[in-house]
Write a protein that holds these residues in place. Structure first.
Motif, PDB file in Angstrom:
ATOM      1  N   GLU A  70      43.739  79.627  36.153  1.00 26.53           N
ATOM      2  CA  GLU A  70      43.587  81.040  35.793  1.00 26.53           C
ATOM      3  C   GLU A  70      44.095  81.282  34.359  1.00 26.53           C
ATOM      4  N   ALA A  71      45.261  80.715  34.047  1.00 30.35           N
ATOM      5  CA  ALA A  71      45.821  80.927  32.703  1.00 30.35           C
ATOM      6  C   ALA A  71      44.918  80.299  31.633  1.00 30.35           C
ATOM      7  N   MET A  72      44.424  79.108  31.888  1.00 26.60           N
ATOM      8  CA  MET A  72      43.534  78.450  30.918  1.00 26.60           C
ATOM      9  C   MET A  72      42.219  79.219  30.785  1.00 26.60           C
ATOM     10  N   SER A  73      41.753  79.827  31.876  1.00 25.18           N
ATOM     11  CA  SER A  73      40.534  80.645  31.807  1.00 25.18           C
ATOM     12  C   SER A  73      40.775  81.876  30.936  1.00 25.18           C
ATOM     13  N   GLN A  74      41.939  82.505  31.095  1.00 25.63           N
ATOM     14  CA  GLN A  74      42.254  83.674  30.258  1.00 25.63           C
ATOM     15  C   GLN A  74      42.288  83.285  28.781  1.00 25.63           C
ATOM     16  N   VAL A  75      42.962  82.174  28.498  1.00 25.30           N
ATOM     17  CA  VAL A  75      43.096  81.732  27.104  1.00 25.30           C
ATOM     18  C   VAL A  75      41.723  81.455  26.498  1.00 25.30           C
ATOM     19  N   ASN A  76      40.856  80.786  27.255  1.00 28.35           N
ATOM     20  CA  ASN A  76      39.562  80.370  26.712  1.00 28.35           C
ATOM     21  C   ASN A  76      38.547  81.501  26.676  1.00 28.35           C
ATOM     22  N   VAL A  77      38.493  82.324  27.720  1.00 25.22           N
ATOM     23  CA  VAL A  77      37.456  83.355  27.796  1.00 25.22           C
ATOM     24  C   VAL A  77      37.879  84.600  27.027  1.00 25.22           C
ATOM     25  N   ASP A  78      39.112  85.039  27.229  1.00 25.37           N
ATOM     26  CA  ASP A  78      39.553  86.271  26.581  1.00 25.37           C
ATOM     27  C   ASP A  78      40.221  86.008  25.232  1.00 25.37           C
ATOM     28  N   GLN A  79      40.353  84.722  24.861  1.00 27.06           N
ATOM     29  CA  GLN A  79      40.942  84.351  23.574  1.00 27.06           C
ATOM     30  C   GLN A  79      42.280  85.048  23.366  1.00 27.06           C
ATOM     31  N   THR A  80      43.114  84.967  24.383  1.00 27.20           N
ATOM     32  CA  THR A  80      44.420  85.600  24.327  1.00 27.20           C
ATOM     33  C   THR A  80      45.509  84.601  24.674  1.00 27.20           C
ATOM     34  N   ARG A  81      46.711  84.819  24.131  1.00 26.50           N
ATOM     35  CA  ARG A  81      47.876  84.125  24.667  1.00 26.50           C
ATOM     36  C   ARG A  81      48.137  84.626  26.071  1.00 26.50           C
ATOM     37  N   CYS A  82      48.740  83.809  26.903  1.00 25.83           N
ATOM     38  CA  CYS A  82      49.251  84.334  28.170  1.00 25.83           C
ATOM     39  C   CYS A  82      50.418  83.479  28.635  1.00 25.83           C
ATOM     40  N   VAL A  83      51.191  84.026  29.550  1.00 28.22           N
ATOM     41  CA  VAL A  83      52.317  83.272  30.097  1.00 28.22           C
ATOM     42  C   VAL A  83      52.041  82.989  31.566  1.00 28.22           C
ATOM     43  N   LEU A  84      52.156  81.716  31.924  1.00 27.91           N
ATOM     44  CA  LEU A  84      52.020  81.276  33.315  1.00 27.91           C
ATOM     45  C   LEU A  84      53.415  81.138  33.906  1.00 27.91           C
ATOM     46  N   VAL A  85      53.642  81.751  35.052  1.00 28.36           N
ATOM     47  CA  VAL A  85      54.946  81.670  35.722  1.00 28.36           C
ATOM     48  C   VAL A  85      54.703  81.137  37.138  1.00 28.36           C
ATOM     49  N   ALA A  86      55.071  79.890  37.362  1.00 31.82           N
ATOM     50  CA  ALA A  86      54.847  79.242  38.666  1.00 31.82           C
ATOM     51  C   ALA A  86      56.201  79.034  39.330  1.00 31.82           C
ATOM     52  N   THR A  87      56.386  79.632  40.503  1.00 33.85           N
ATOM     53  CA  THR A  87      57.708  79.581  41.134  1.00 33.85           C
ATOM     54  C   THR A  87      57.591  79.374  42.643  1.00 33.85           C
ATOM     55  N   ASP A  88      58.631  78.819  43.207  1.00 30.68           N
ATOM     56  CA  ASP A  88      58.804  78.819  44.651  1.00 30.68           C
ATOM     57  C   ASP A  88      60.282  78.841  44.967  1.00 30.68           C
ATOM     58  N   THR A  89      60.628  79.536  46.048  1.00 27.28           N
ATOM     59  CA  THR A  89      62.005  79.530  46.548  1.00 27.28           C
ATOM     60  C   THR A  89      61.969  79.137  48.022  1.00 27.28           C
ATOM     61  N   ASN A  90      63.135  78.823  48.548  1.00 25.69           N
ATOM     62  CA  ASN A  90      63.183  78.233  49.883  1.00 25.69           C
ATOM     63  C   ASN A  90      63.145  79.278  50.991  1.00 25.69           C
ATOM     64  N   TYR A  91      62.736  78.836  52.159  1.00 27.08           N
ATOM     65  CA  TYR A  91      62.771  79.630  53.385  1.00 27.08           C
ATOM     66  C   TYR A  91      64.022  79.273  54.195  1.00 27.08           C
ATOM     67  N   PRO A  92      64.619  80.254  54.870  1.00 29.35           N
ATOM     68  CA  PRO A  92      65.660  79.922  55.855  1.00 29.35           C
ATOM     69  C   PRO A  92      65.000  79.521  57.183  1.00 29.35           C
ATOM     70  N   GLU A  93      65.762  78.990  58.096  1.00 30.85           N
ATOM     71  CA  GLU A  93      65.253  78.776  59.458  1.00 30.85           C
ATOM     72  C   GLU A  93      65.029  80.136  60.132  1.00 30.85           C
ATOM     73  N   PRO A  94      64.081  80.263  61.061  1.00 33.12           N
ATOM     74  CA  PRO A  94      63.257  79.164  61.579  1.00 33.12           C
ATOM     75  C   PRO A  94      62.039  78.842  60.727  1.00 33.12           C
ATOM     76  N   MET A  95      61.800  79.627  59.644  1.00 31.45           N
ATOM     77  CA  MET A  95      60.609  79.378  58.828  1.00 31.45           C
ATOM     78  C   MET A  95      60.667  78.021  58.138  1.00 31.45           C
TER      79      MET A  95
END
Lengths: 397, 280
Positions: free
Chosen positions: B161-186
């Protein structure tokens, strides 16, 4: 942007399964909202439920996806010959050249809510038949859609609350323009669950009646559920005169508050202006606005300020949430299809349930259907976290 | 990782220039200090992720902010500071395989109990775009924000998605990819045991801040693994860490090809060309 063709589309909500029932309800000004009888919910509110979802059986090969949200997705994509249209697109372009972009806010969280009632009394463990990744995970409905059709292209769920399935058009547009794909299945699916009903209740945002957008006495939303799908392709050299095109998309953020819109509607205004700019249109070129119109005090006030700032107070406008309820992550997709139907059938739908317009809002809000040929429609979708998306659709001719 | 070319299933390529990187995760406190761990110059010993307080947020929002909000804001700010860009001007792409697992657990537990009155803060923090919303409040960015999920493929989906924005809309963008943990029982059904986030500022043109040029295509080649067993375990456990091989490639500082995990039947092939930062 280069316009894109909505070559096929379908919608299933409280006002009907498929476009024919939906159109009939719009013509009859029939609301699908009923007093809440969902699960064990004990809240004095109205909902827009789709009862046919209870009859859906998932195919064996997709049994792990079984949950209310994916059942509604299946019910929806089997209407109006949509599945056949996707199969034809696979034959034309190849399965790896078709992307999937699905909006949802709560995905299959109901499955988890129900599983938490069955935790092991000793260990606290979830029941062994609970399949997290195919039901609760936000990607579930995009994954389901991809696997239902046997698609092999990029796939993603877009989940920005109530703008989700408007934003899918933006992401699909960009990826088609990169050349990575030739077509995209876009849409939105959200289903009733306890999280949203009790959550909106905690914010004091649930109406005790069928919701009344833009009414002076509006007191909140009616939560609904829906599935909407569209197949997006590049515009061929010759398209039917009533073919519906996606002409522009505007996206913005409020940067203001998590659950209240910017009081002046600044983010909403930026989204509408951005959509017009991308379409190369002026405000006067828009014949009808399908408002976000949730019937909360703050949304309708902020949205009317934004509409006034961009369009003045003459453009015919309505919210169709009095019929469907607020279908949250599916709302953008539902209202994209309603906009397409408005264009094809020359029908600007009345806003239902609204008895006395709030004079402070100053929008040309339709209380009766208006039938006349229209060429361009703007549809608004805004959401928690201050996320805004406006779409402009038009007839090919 | 290899220096040979990759056979791609889709001939289209997208390019972008990386101008800033943010990284927080187990034993990763920021991008500069993490590079020797990713290249093997320093031994990697995982320790619990440390999240800095979200000082940019107003007091009310700071009180309500959970791990995923702290993580997202910290890595986004690190990447944008390195890129020397105005935070309020950048479109953003947030991608996360799950939201706030503790909040999700608390809501589900309450809804299964006799007292279903979940709090407004719990409810608005439950949306998948909660971190995106808090980050825009913190930076004042009224720019578009795309918030994605693709389960274990979330990093790849966000990068596309970020590379598509950069290439199609010719804009800078910031990609923020995150994950945090689940407690039990999840946790038993979603075994993400710690937090990790990667942020990238991507631009359509080179600039004095450019660190590397990346070129992406879709491939059916097998995803690269990380040579260190502990790092590889993190890559497999935390979906956002599927992007670590790209960061390891950039840290190497020489032209390489790398294949990132994406969907079951497709991966992302990237060529990485380091670019020497221009002196100011």
């Amino acid at each position: 942007m280069k316009p894109l063709l909505l070559s096929h589309f379908t919608v299933t909500s409280a006002i009907g399964c498929g476009v024919q029932q939906t159109l009939a309800s719009m013509r009859e000004q029939r609301s699908g909202l009923t007093p809440c009888n969902f699960d064990t919910v004990d809240l004095p509110t109205f909902i827009g439920g789709v009862s046919a979802v209870d009859t859906i059986q998932m195919p064996d090969r997709l049994a792990d996806f079984d949950c209310r949200n994916n059942r509604l997705a299946q019910l929806g994509l089997e209407q109006d010959g949509f599945a056949d249209a996707v199969k034809a697109a696979v034959a034309k372009y190849g399965a790896s050249r078709i992307g999937v972009f699905m909006g949802t806010s709560t995905s299959g969280i109901l499955q988890t809510e129900l599983a938490y009632r069955r935790l092991d009394p000793v260990t606290g463990a979830l029941p062994s038949d609970f399949v997290y990744d195919k039901t609760q995970n936000t990607f579930s409905v995009a994954d389901f859609t991809r696997q239902y059709f046997g698609l092999k292209g990029p796939a993603v769920a877009i989940s920005s609350a109530c703008s989700s399935s408007a934003k899918v058009f933006g992401s699909a547009r960009r990826m088609i323009e990169t050349g990575l794909i030739d077509a995209a299945v876009v849409g939105g699916v959200d289903t009733l669950c306890l999280t949203t009903l009790y959550g909106f209740n905690s914010l004091g945002l649930l109406s005790t009646q069928a919701c009344r957008p833009f009414d002076i006495g509006r007191d909140g939303i009616s939560v609904g559920e829906a599935a909407a799908f569209a197949l997006l392709e590049r515009v061929p050299d010759n398209s039917a005169s009533d073919a519906v095109l996606l002409l522009g998309i505007g996206e913005s953020s409020d940067a203001y508050h998590m659950s209240s819109p910017h009081p002046e509607g600044l983010g909403a205004r930026m989204a509408m202006e951005g959509a017009l700019k991308m379409a190369g249109l002026e405000a006067r070129d828009i014949d009808y606005i399908n408002l976000h119109g949730t019937a909360t005090q703050s949304n309708d006030a902020a949205e009317s300020k934004a509409v006034n700032a961009v369009f003045g107070n003459k453009t015919p406008s309505s919210s169709t949430k009095g019929g469907t309820g607020h279908t949250l992550g599916a709302a953008g997709g539902v209202e994209a299809v309603i906009s397409a139907l408005a264009l094809q059938h020359g029908l600007m739908p009345a806003g239902l349930n609204t008895r006395e317009l709030d004079p402070a809002l100053g929008v040309n809000y339709l209380l009766e259907n208006r039938e006349q040929k229209i060429s361009r429609v703007l549809s608004n979708s805004f959401g928690f976290g201050g996320t805004n998306c406006s779409l402009v659709f038009g007839r090919a001719n | 990782m290899s220096e040979s070319s990759i056979n791609n299933s889709n001939p289209v390529t997208l390019s972008a220039y990386i101008e800033g990187i943010g990284l927080i995760g187990p034993s990763f406190n920021d991008w500069p200090s993490s590079q020797p761990l990713l290249t093997g110059k320093q031994p990697y010993q995982p320790s619990k992720t440390v999240l800095p307080p979200p000082l940019l947020l107003p007091a009310a929002e700071r009180r309500r902010s959970s791990d995923i909000i702290k993580l997202s804001l910290a890595i986004m700010v690190e990447a944008m500071n390195a890129a020397e860009v105005d935070a309020a001007s950048l479109p953003s792409v947030f991608t996360l395989s799950n939201g706030d697992g503790y909040n999700c657990h608390a809501i589900n537990a309450m809804l299964a109990s006799d007292d279903r009155q979940i709090s407004p803060t719990r409810f608005h923090n439950s949306v998948h775009n909660a971190a995106a919303g808090y980050c825009s409040i913190a930076t004042g960015a009224m720019t578009p924000s795309s918030v994605l999920c693709a389960h274990d493929a979330s990093f790849g989906a966000g990068l596309l998605e970020a590379m598509s924005q950069v290439n199609v809309d010719q804009t800078r963008c910031v990609l923020v990819a995150t994950d945090t943990n689940y407690p039990e029982p999840m946790y038993s059904v979603r075994k993400i045991y710690d937090s990790l986030g990667i942020a990238l500022v991507l631009a359509p043109e080179p600039s004095p801040q450019t660190l590397a040029k990346i070129t992406l295509s879709i491939t059916d080649a097998v995803a690269d693994q990380l040579p260190d067993a502990a790092l590889e375990a993190i890559r497999l456990s935390i979906p956002a860490a599927r992007g670590l091989p790209l960061l390891a490639a950039i840290a190497l500082g020489k032209p390489v090809s790398v294949v990132l995990d994406y969907l079951d039947d497709s991966r992302l092939a990237l060529t990485v060309e380091p670019i020497e930062r221009q002196p100011c």
